[in-house]
Design a protein around this motif. Structure first.
Motif, mmCIF file in Angstrom:
data_model
loop_
_atom_site.group_PDB
_atom_site.id
_atom_site.type_symbol
_atom_site.label_atom_id
_atom_site.label_comp_id
_atom_site.label_asym_id
_atom_site.label_seq_id
_atom_site.Cartn_x
_atom_site.Cartn_y
_atom_site.Cartn_z
ATOM 1 N N GLU A 48 0.070 -7.257 9.155
ATOM 2 C CA GLU A 48 -1.424 -6.832 9.155
ATOM 3 C C GLU A 48 -2.205 -6.763 7.831
ATOM 4 N N SER A 49 -1.628 -6.381 6.966
ATOM 5 C CA SER A 49 -2.148 -6.265 5.503
ATOM 6 C C SER A 49 -1.861 -7.505 4.592
ATOM 7 N N LEU A 50 -0.856 -8.481 5.125
ATOM 8 C CA LEU A 50 -0.930 -9.449 4.094
ATOM 9 C C LEU A 50 -2.018 -10.319 4.173
ATOM 10 N N PRO A 51 -2.819 -10.830 5.016
ATOM 11 C CA PRO A 51 -4.244 -11.514 4.892
ATOM 12 C C PRO A 51 -5.222 -10.736 3.954
ATOM 13 N N ARG A 52 -5.249 -9.716 3.607
ATOM 14 C CA ARG A 52 -5.980 -8.699 2.836
ATOM 15 C C ARG A 52 -5.805 -8.496 1.644
ATOM 16 N N VAL A 53 -4.452 -8.910 1.274
ATOM 17 C CA VAL A 53 -4.060 -8.350 -0.066
ATOM 18 C C VAL A 53 -4.940 -8.751 -1.382
ATOM 19 N N PHE A 54 -5.774 -9.941 -1.367
ATOM 20 C CA PHE A 54 -6.690 -10.356 -2.288
ATOM 21 C C PHE A 54 -8.068 -9.802 -2.123
ATOM 22 N N GLU A 55 -8.237 -8.851 -1.319
ATOM 23 C CA GLU A 55 -9.580 -8.364 -1.109
ATOM 24 C C GLU A 55 -9.842 -6.900 -1.986
ATOM 25 N N ARG A 56 -11.200 -7.313 -2.597
ATOM 26 C CA ARG A 56 -11.517 -6.010 -3.530
ATOM 27 C C ARG A 56 -11.239 -4.779 -3.052
ATOM 28 N N PRO A 62 -2.452 2.757 0.510
ATOM 29 C CA PRO A 62 -3.208 3.694 -0.143
ATOM 30 C C PRO A 62 -2.771 4.923 -0.771
ATOM 31 N N GLY A 63 -3.016 5.564 -1.906
ATOM 32 C CA GLY A 63 -2.724 6.654 -2.420
ATOM 33 C C GLY A 63 -1.448 6.416 -3.422
ATOM 34 N N ARG A 64 -0.950 5.364 -3.551
ATOM 35 C CA ARG A 64 -0.066 4.924 -4.380
ATOM 36 C C ARG A 64 -0.540 5.105 -5.792
ATOM 37 N N PRO A 65 0.303 5.720 -6.655
ATOM 38 C CA PRO A 65 -0.198 6.081 -8.186
ATOM 39 C C PRO A 65 -0.272 4.510 -8.721
ATOM 40 N N GLY A 66 -1.251 4.250 -9.851
ATOM 41 C CA GLY A 66 -1.387 3.200 -10.597
ATOM 42 C C GLY A 66 -2.038 2.100 -10.178
ATOM 43 N N GLY A 67 -3.066 2.249 -9.387
ATOM 44 C CA GLY A 67 -3.566 1.110 -8.776
ATOM 45 C C GLY A 67 -4.962 1.627 -8.036
ATOM 46 N N ASN A 68 -6.052 0.459 -8.391
ATOM 47 C CA ASN A 68 -7.228 0.687 -7.591
ATOM 48 C C ASN A 68 -7.390 -0.338 -6.721
ATOM 49 N N GLY A 69 -6.716 -1.155 -6.434
ATOM 50 C CA GLY A 69 -6.951 -2.272 -5.462
ATOM 51 C C GLY A 69 -7.871 -3.314 -6.007
ATOM 52 N N ILE A 74 -8.719 -9.741 -8.876
ATOM 53 C CA ILE A 74 -9.387 -10.367 -10.413
ATOM 54 C C ILE A 74 -8.387 -11.490 -10.420
ATOM 55 N N ALA A 75 -6.937 -11.362 -9.923
ATOM 56 C CA ALA A 75 -6.111 -12.421 -10.465
ATOM 57 C C ALA A 75 -6.586 -13.774 -9.448
ATOM 58 N N LYS A 76 -6.892 -13.322 -8.309
ATOM 59 C CA LYS A 76 -7.503 -14.588 -7.426
ATOM 60 C C LYS A 76 -8.742 -15.415 -8.267
ATOM 61 N N ALA A 77 -9.704 -14.545 -8.592
ATOM 62 C CA ALA A 77 -11.006 -14.987 -9.117
ATOM 63 C C ALA A 77 -10.335 -15.846 -10.471
ATOM 64 N N PHE A 78 -9.465 -15.201 -11.344
ATOM 65 C CA PHE A 78 -9.130 -16.008 -12.596
ATOM 66 C C PHE A 78 -8.495 -17.405 -12.024
ATOM 67 N N VAL A 79 -7.424 -17.142 -11.251
ATOM 68 C CA VAL A 79 -6.873 -18.412 -10.908
ATOM 69 C C VAL A 79 -7.709 -19.475 -10.226
#
Length: 109
Positions: A48-56, A62-69, A74-79
């Motif tokens: 369910e989550s896989l198709p959304r991993v590149f969405e802002r 959620p709630g996992r330390p060290g990330g803001n989504g 950004i990686a997708k935009a750069f590539v």
């Protein structure tokens, strides 16, 4: 920009791989394109989550330390700014693999 992509993908692999797990980084070429693949040994990403991993702002966990989504968006935009494509695949319980391809420029291109 591409250095930032590689750092993001490898940082994520480290973050989601348990202690003692393995991370693989492979650079290859195929059909005139460079391919970089980063695979981790983490818990994987749900179907369910896989198709959304590149969405802002999307976070599969959620709630996992060290990330803001924003990192994968950004990686997708750069590539894509370099004429490439980025993809993710995963099987829950067996880790995740992120890969991107870029066109290989020849002298004179």
């Amino acid at each position: 920009m591409l250095e930032r992509v590689v750092i993001n993908l490898t940082d994520n692999a480290v973050k989601f791989t348990p202690d003692g797990g393995r991370i693989s980084v492979v650079l290859s070429s195929s059909s005139g394109r460079a391919v970089l693949e980063v695979a981790d040994a983490g818990e994987g990403i749900s179907a369910e989550s896989l198709p959304r991993v590149f969405e802002r702002f999307f976070q599969a966990k959620p709630g996992r330390p060290g990330g803001n989504g924003l990192g994968l968006a950004i990686a997708k935009a750069f590539v894509e700014a370099h004429g490439g494509r980025i993809a993710a695949s995963s099987e829950p319980g067996k880790g995740a693999t992120f890969s991107f391809t870029l066109p290989v420029l020849r002298p004179g291109d």
